[in-house]
Design a protein around this motif. Structure first.
Motif, PDB file in Angstrom:
ATOM      1  N   UNK A 493       0.822  -1.218   0.000  1.00 21.69           N
ATOM      2  CA  UNK A 493       0.000   0.000   0.000  1.00 21.69           C
ATOM      3  C   UNK A 493       0.849   1.259   0.000  1.00 21.69           C
ATOM      4  N   UNK A 494       0.452   2.271  -0.747  1.00 18.46           N
ATOM      5  CA  UNK A 494       1.093   3.569  -0.600  1.00 18.46           C
ATOM      6  C   UNK A 494       0.766   4.131   0.788  1.00 18.46           C
ATOM      7  N   UNK A 495       1.594   5.043   1.299  1.00 20.54           N
ATOM      8  CA  UNK A 495       1.394   5.542   2.668  1.00 20.54           C
ATOM      9  C   UNK A 495      -0.009   6.092   2.928  1.00 20.54           C
ATOM     10  N   UNK A 496      -0.583   6.805   1.964  1.00 23.84           N
ATOM     11  CA  UNK A 496      -1.913   7.382   2.190  1.00 23.84           C
ATOM     12  C   UNK A 496      -2.947   6.285   2.410  1.00 23.84           C
ATOM     13  N   UNK A 497      -2.897   5.237   1.582  1.00 27.11           N
ATOM     14  CA  UNK A 497      -3.836   4.135   1.745  1.00 27.11           C
ATOM     15  C   UNK A 497      -3.601   3.427   3.068  1.00 27.11           C
ATOM     16  N   UNK A 498      -2.352   3.211   3.417  1.00 22.14           N
ATOM     17  CA  UNK A 498      -2.039   2.536   4.678  1.00 22.14           C
ATOM     18  C   UNK A 498      -2.689   3.281   5.842  1.00 22.14           C
ATOM     19  N   UNK A 526       6.803   5.131   6.564  1.00 24.62           N
ATOM     20  CA  UNK A 526       7.056   6.478   7.047  1.00 24.62           C
ATOM     21  C   UNK A 526       6.647   6.600   8.499  1.00 24.62           C
ATOM     22  N   UNK A 527       7.418   7.376   9.256  1.00 21.68           N
ATOM     23  CA  UNK A 527       7.114   7.505  10.681  1.00 21.68           C
ATOM     24  C   UNK A 527       5.779   8.181  10.937  1.00 21.68           C
ATOM     25  N   UNK A 528       5.268   8.954   9.970  1.00 19.37           N
ATOM     26  CA  UNK A 528       3.935   9.522  10.168  1.00 19.37           C
ATOM     27  C   UNK A 528       2.881   8.418  10.199  1.00 19.37           C
ATOM     28  N   UNK A 530       3.394   5.546  11.643  1.00 25.72           N
ATOM     29  CA  UNK A 530       3.463   5.093  13.029  1.00 25.72           C
ATOM     30  C   UNK A 530       2.623   5.985  13.934  1.00 25.72           C
ATOM     31  N   UNK A 531       2.674   7.292  13.687  1.00 29.06           N
ATOM     32  CA  UNK A 531       1.889   8.233  14.496  1.00 29.06           C
ATOM     33  C   UNK A 531       0.396   7.982  14.352  1.00 29.06           C
ATOM     34  N   UNK A 532      -0.052   7.755  13.121  1.00 25.72           N
ATOM     35  CA  UNK A 532      -1.480   7.497  12.888  1.00 25.72           C
ATOM     36  C   UNK A 532      -1.899   6.195  13.556  1.00 25.72           C
ATOM     37  N   UNK A 533      -1.083   5.168  13.395  1.00 26.09           N
ATOM     38  CA  UNK A 533      -1.421   3.878  14.000  1.00 26.09           C
ATOM     39  C   UNK A 533      -1.491   3.996  15.519  1.00 26.09           C
ATOM     40  N   UNK A 534      -0.523   4.681  16.123  1.00 19.87           N
ATOM     41  CA  UNK A 534      -0.515   4.833  17.579  1.00 19.87           C
ATOM     42  C   UNK A 534      -1.808   5.480  18.069  1.00 19.87           C
ATOM     43  N   UNK A 535      -2.204   6.560  17.434  1.00 20.84           N
ATOM     44  CA  UNK A 535      -3.412   7.261  17.875  1.00 20.84           C
ATOM     45  C   UNK A 535      -4.659   6.400  17.689  1.00 20.84           C
ATOM     46  N   UNK A 536      -4.726   5.678  16.585  1.00 23.16           N
ATOM     47  CA  UNK A 536      -5.914   4.858  16.317  1.00 23.16           C
ATOM     48  C   UNK A 536      -6.020   3.686  17.288  1.00 23.16           C
ATOM     49  N   UNK A 537      -4.879   3.052  17.591  1.00 21.43           N
ATOM     50  CA  UNK A 537      -4.908   1.929  18.530  1.00 21.43           C
ATOM     51  C   UNK A 537      -5.290   2.410  19.921  1.00 21.43           C
ATOM     52  N   UNK A 538      -4.708   3.504  20.366  1.00 17.58           N
ATOM     53  CA  UNK A 538      -5.034   4.008  21.697  1.00 17.58           C
ATOM     54  C   UNK A 538      -6.488   4.453  21.787  1.00 17.58           C
ATOM     55  N   UNK A 638      -4.750  13.211   8.097  1.00 17.57           N
ATOM     56  CA  UNK A 638      -4.634  11.841   8.599  1.00 17.57           C
ATOM     57  C   UNK A 638      -4.813  11.733  10.105  1.00 17.57           C
ATOM     58  N   UNK A 639      -5.101  12.840  10.766  1.00 19.69           N
ATOM     59  CA  UNK A 639      -5.345  12.783  12.203  1.00 19.69           C
ATOM     60  C   UNK A 639      -6.817  12.559  12.529  1.00 19.69           C
ATOM     61  N   UNK A 640      -7.700  12.682  11.537  1.00 20.79           N
ATOM     62  CA  UNK A 640      -9.132  12.551  11.798  1.00 20.79           C
ATOM     63  C   UNK A 640      -9.816  11.832  10.641  1.00 20.79           C
ATOM     64  N   UNK A 641     -11.045  11.478  10.869  1.00 16.81           N
ATOM     65  CA  UNK A 641     -11.989  10.999   9.869  1.00 16.81           C
ATOM     66  C   UNK A 641     -13.371  11.275  10.436  1.00 16.81           C
TER      67      UNK A 641
END
Length: 710
Positions: A493-498, A526-528, A530-538, A638-641
Motif C-alpha cells: 500500500x502507498x502511505x496514504x492508503x495505509x 514512514x514515521x507519520x 506510526x503516528x497514525x497507528x498509535x493514535x488509532x490503537x489508543x 490523517x489525524x481525523x476521519x
C-alpha cells in the motif's frame, strides 16, 4: 440458475408435455415468527445430509381453515394458502396484515434435464418482491451492497475480494420489508434476485426437495435476532482480541530475529500491540501442515513463546486442514483413514497449494481428535489462537466422507466442521471465555465460532471499499464480528492508503495488520504512519468499555458491532443504499476515507427517537455539530476521519487503559451527547476477564464527576 426465457416461455422439451410431476408442501414453524415450507418432488430419495442445525420449539403456532384457505399463524406472522382447484397461492403477512412475500402464478416447479436418462434435476421456488423492496446479506459478498439484480450462487470458493466468488456463503437474505428468508440446504443454492424475474427471487437447488423459512421481524434487528435463534447465537470473544494484531505477513522472510525486531519497533514507538500472529511459514516449506515450528528459523520455539509472553503478547498461528505429502502427518493420516477418500478408497490428493496434499475428514471423530490433539500441544507451548485458513477447496466429485455424507452438500458444510473442531478444542483447554479463531470460510451457524476476516484483498482504495461492503453483508447474515487485512493483502500500500485503512481497521470489531509479500509494520511506510497507528490503537483501547457492552448486546440479540446504516435507522429511507459508512455500535457513526486527498461524503441519518435529543457531534471536536437528514462533504487530514456521536446517547470510555484487559472502572468516563431518556441512564460495564459477565451497572446521574457532557 435461470429456468425461463422471458416471461412466457419455460425452457422445456417435448417430453415435458406428456407427464406431469406432483410436488407436496409441508408447512412448519420451528420458532415463533418463523414459518417454513418444504417442497418435495420424490420422497423416496436417500438423504445422507448434512443439514444445517436449526432450533425448534412447540406451542406457538395454530391453524385455521376458512373457506378455501388455510391460515397458518406463528406469533405475528401468518401464511395464507389458497386451496381451491387451480388456484394455489401462498401469501406471508406480518402483524399489520400487509403482504411480505409469497408464491403467485407459476412460482413452484421442478426442472429435469431429460426424460429417460438418470438425472438429478432441480427444485425451484419463486418468492414475490414488492415495489422498492431491497435485499441484503447472503454472506460476505464484495459486490454491490444491495443484492437486487444479482445472481448469487451459495458455494464457497477461494476467489479473493474482487470477484463474485465468496469465502462465506450464507443462504439467508434480509428484506427491507421486515422479513428474511433462510434456505436450509447445505449444497449449492442458486438465487436470481430480481434478475431472472423482475418481481421475484428465484431459488433453486439440485435434488428432490427444497426447504426454506420466512422469518418475520418487522424491523431488521428483530429479523436477525430470530434468524440467530433459529441457526445459533453468535459467540463472544475475549477482551484481549480487540487489541491490535500484527502478523509476519504471508510469503515474507522471517525468523526469530525478524519478529523480535518488529516487536521492539512497536515498543520503542509506544504503539500498543496485543497479539502476534505467525503466518504459514512458521512451518517448514512443503510440509504444511505438520503443525511443528520450523527449527531452522525457530530452534527453540517453546522458549521463544515464553519470551513473547513476557512482553504481554497473545500468540496466534496459521493453519489449514490440508496435509502435504511431505508432512510427517501424511503417512499416519493415510494409514489410519483420516483423510477424504476417492471412491476406490485411496486418499484424495491435489498438487494445488501443497504438493500431494490430502484433506482431513472431520466427519471422522478419530480424525478430528487426531488433528486437534496437535493443536492442544501448541496451546501447551503458549499458542492462544488459531487462524483457520482455507477450507473452501473441498472436493465434491468422486469422493467419499467417513460418515457417508453427500459430497455436494459437504462442500460448504465442511468449513463448519473444521472451525467447530478447532474452536471446541480451544474451549476444552482454555475455556469459552478465552477462545476464538481467525477464520476465513464459514456457513450458516458459523457465527458460533468467531472471529471471521475478509480474505485476500488488494492494496487499493477500491479494495478497501469492497472489503467494507463484504463485511457489512456478512453482518446482515447473522455474524457480529469481522476484520479485514489492514493495508490490503496483495501488493504494497502507498502511505496514504495505509493510513486510511488503519483508521478504518481500528474502527472494525477486530484489527489486524497483514499482507502477502510485504510487511505491514508502519515505519517502513514512514514515521507519520506510526503516528497514525498509535493514535488509532489508543483510541480503540479507550473505547473498550463501550465495545464490550455493544458486543454483549450483540451476543444476546444478534446485533453486529459494525452495523449497516439502515439496521440502526430503518425509518430513514436514505440509509438503505449506503455502503461507505456504518455505525460502530449504536452510538458512533464512522465514515472511512476512500480518497488519497482526504475528501469524504457521508450522510447523517434521521430518527424520530433522536431528533428531539439534540445534534450529532464530532468525536474530535465537540463544538462541531451535524444536522440529521443531511449529506456532508469534508476533507480530513490523517489525524481525523468522520466519527460522529449520536444524539441522546451515553458512551463509556476510559482514556487510562493501556490494554483492553485493564480495569475499566479505574478512570471510567461517560460521554453524554444530548438529552437522555430514562432507559439510557444505566450502562453495563462488562468484565474484561470474562466478556459474558457484567462487572457493574453504572447509573449515569450518579457519576457526574466522570461524565463528559457535550
Amino acid at each position: 440458475m435461470k429456468f425461463t426465457d422471458g416471461m412466457w416461455c419455460l425452457r422445456r422439451h417435448r417430453g415435458d408435455t406428456l407427464n406431469s410431476p406432483t410436488i407436496s408442501a409441508e408447512v412448519t414453524s420451528p420458532l415463533e415468527g418463523i414459518i417454513g415450507v418444504k417442497l418435495v418432488h420424490w420422497a423416496g430419495q436417500v438423504d445422507n445430509g448434512p443439514h444445517y442445525h436449526i432450533t425448534s420449539a412447540t406451542g406457538h403456532s395454530k391453524i385455521d381453515h376458512i373457506d378455501d384457505a388455510v391460515h397458518f399463524k406463528s406469533g405475528h406472522s401468518k401464511l395464507t394458502i389458497k386451496t381451491s382447484p387451480n388456484d394455489l397461492d401462498f401469501v406471508w403477512s406480518g402483524d399489520s396484515g400487509q403482504k411480505l412475500t409469497g408464491h403467485s402464478f407459476r412460482s413452484i416447479g421442478r426442472w429435469t434435464d431429460g426424460l429417460y436418462m438418470e438425472h438429478e434435476g432441480y427444485m425451484l421456488a419463486e418468492l414475490d418482491l414488492g415495489v422498492n423492496e431491497k435485499l441484503y446479506g447472503l454472506g460476505e459478498r464484495f459486490g454491490p451492497f444491495v443484492k437486487n439484480g444479482q445472481t448469487v450462487d451459495i458455494w464457497n470458493e477461494d476467489g479473493g475480494t474482487s470477484s463474485e466468488l465468496a469465502y462465506k456463503n450464507i443462504p439467508f437474505y434480509l428484506s427491507s420489508k421486515g422479513y428474511g428468508v433462510f434456505v436450509r440446504h447445505s449444497g449449492k443454492v442458486s438465487l436470481e434476485l430480481q434478475s431472472e424475474r423482475t418481481t421475484r427471487v428465484n431459488i433453486s437447488v439440485p435434488g428432490q426437495e427444497l426447504e426454506y423459512f420466512v422469518i418475520f421481524g418487522g424491523t431488521p434487528k428483530e429479523v436477525l435476532r430470530r434468524y440467530a435463534a433459529l441457526t445459533g447465537q453468535p459467540s463472544l470473544v475475549p477482551s484481549w482480541s480487540y487489541n491490535l494484531w500484527l502478523t509476519t505477513s504471508f510469503t515474507t522472510s522471517y525468523d526469530e530475529q525478524t519478529v523480535t525486531g518488529f516487536l521492539d519497533g512497536f515498543r520503542d514507538r509506544d504503539i500498543p500491540l496485543g497479539v502476534f500472529h505467525f503466518d504459514a511459514f512458521w512451518m517448514k516449506s512443503y510440509q504444511w501442515c505438520d503443525l511443528q515450528f520450523d527449527e531452522d528459523y525457530f530452534p527453540n520455539a517453546t522458549d521463544y513463546m515464553k519470551r513473547l509472553k513476557e512482553r504481554g503478547l497473545k500468540i496466534s498461528v496459521w493453519l489449514n486442514s490440508y496435509v502435504g505429502q511431505a508432512s510427517p502427518l501424511f503417512k499416519e493420516g493415510k494409514e489410519k483413514g483420516y483423510f477424504i477418500k476417492r471412491l476406490d478408497g485411496s486418499v484424495w490428493q491435489l498438487d494445488m497449494w501443497q504438493a500431494g496434499m490430502a484433506i482431513v475428514d472431520f466427519t471422522n471423530p478419530k480424525a478430528s481428535k487426531w488433528y486437534t490433539d496437535h493443536l492442544m500441544r501448541l496451546m501447551d507451548m503458549g499458542v492462544d489462537s488459531f487462524k483457520t485458513d482455507f477450507a473452501e477447496r473441498i472436493p465434491f466429485r468422486n469422493v467419499k466422507f467417513f460418515d457417508g455424507s453427500d459430497p455436494l452438500r459437504m462442500h460448504n458444510y465442511y468449513s463448519l466442521l473444521y472451525n467447530k473442531a478447532v474452536y471446541e478444542a480451544m474451549i476444552d483447554r482454555v475455556g469459552k471465555a478465552n477462545s476464538l479463531l481467525f477464520a476465513r470460510s464459514t456457513a450458516p451457524g458459523g457465527q458460533a465460532y468467531p472471529v471471521h476476516w475478509g480474505g485476500d484483498c488488494e492494496s487499493t482504495f477500491e479494495a478497501m471499499a469492497e472489503s467494507l461492503r463484504g463485511g457489512l453483508s456478512l453482518m446482515l447474515s447473522g455474524y457480529i464480528f469481522w476484520a479485514s487485512d489492514i493495508g490490503g493483502f496483495e501488493g504494497t500500500p502507498p502511505p496514504a492508503l495505509y493510513k486510511r485503512w488503519v483508521q478504518f481497521g481500528l474502527f472494525s470489531s477486530h484489527s489486524r495488520l497483514h499482507g502477502s509479500s510485504s510487511y505491514r509494520v508502519p515505519w517502513i511506510y514512514g514515521e507519520d504512519c506510526s503516528d497514525v497507528l498509535r493514535e488509532c490503537v489508543k483510541r480503540k483501547i479507550s473505547l473498550t468499555p463501550y465495545i464490550l457492552r455493544e458486543a454483549l448486546h450483540g451476543h444476546r440479540a444478534c446485533v453486529p458491532l459494525m452495523r449497516p446504516m439502515f439496521l440502526e435507522f430503518p425509518d430513514d429511507p436514505n440509509t438503505y443504499t449506503i455502503d461507505t459508512q456504518y455505525m460502530f455500535g449504536s452510538n458512533l457513526l464512522v465514515a472511512p476515507v476512500f480518497t488519497e486527498e482526504g475528501s469524504v461524503t457521508f450522510y447523517v441519518p434521521r430518527s424520530s427517537k433522536d431528533d428531539s435529543r439534540g445534534k450529532w457531534v464530532s468525536w474530535f471536536d465537540y463544538k462541531k455539530t451535524y444536522e440529521p437528514g443531511q449529506w456532508y462533504t469534508e476533507t480530513h487530514d490523517f489525524s481525523t476521519l468522520p466519527v460522529l456521536i449520536r444524539p441522546g446517547t451515553a458512551t463509556a470510555v476510559n482514556f487510562r487503559l493501556k490494554s483492553p484487559q485493564d480495569d475499566p472502572l479505574d478512570g471510567l468516563q461517560i460521554i453524554v451527547n444530548g438529552r437522555l431518556t430514562q432507559s439510557d441512564w444505566e450502562i453495563e460495564i462488562v468484565d474484561p476477564k470474562n466478556t459474558h459477565e457484567v462487572l457493574n451497572t453504572i447509573a449515569v446521574d450518579s457519576v457526574t464527576d466522570g461524565i463528559i457532557r457535550i
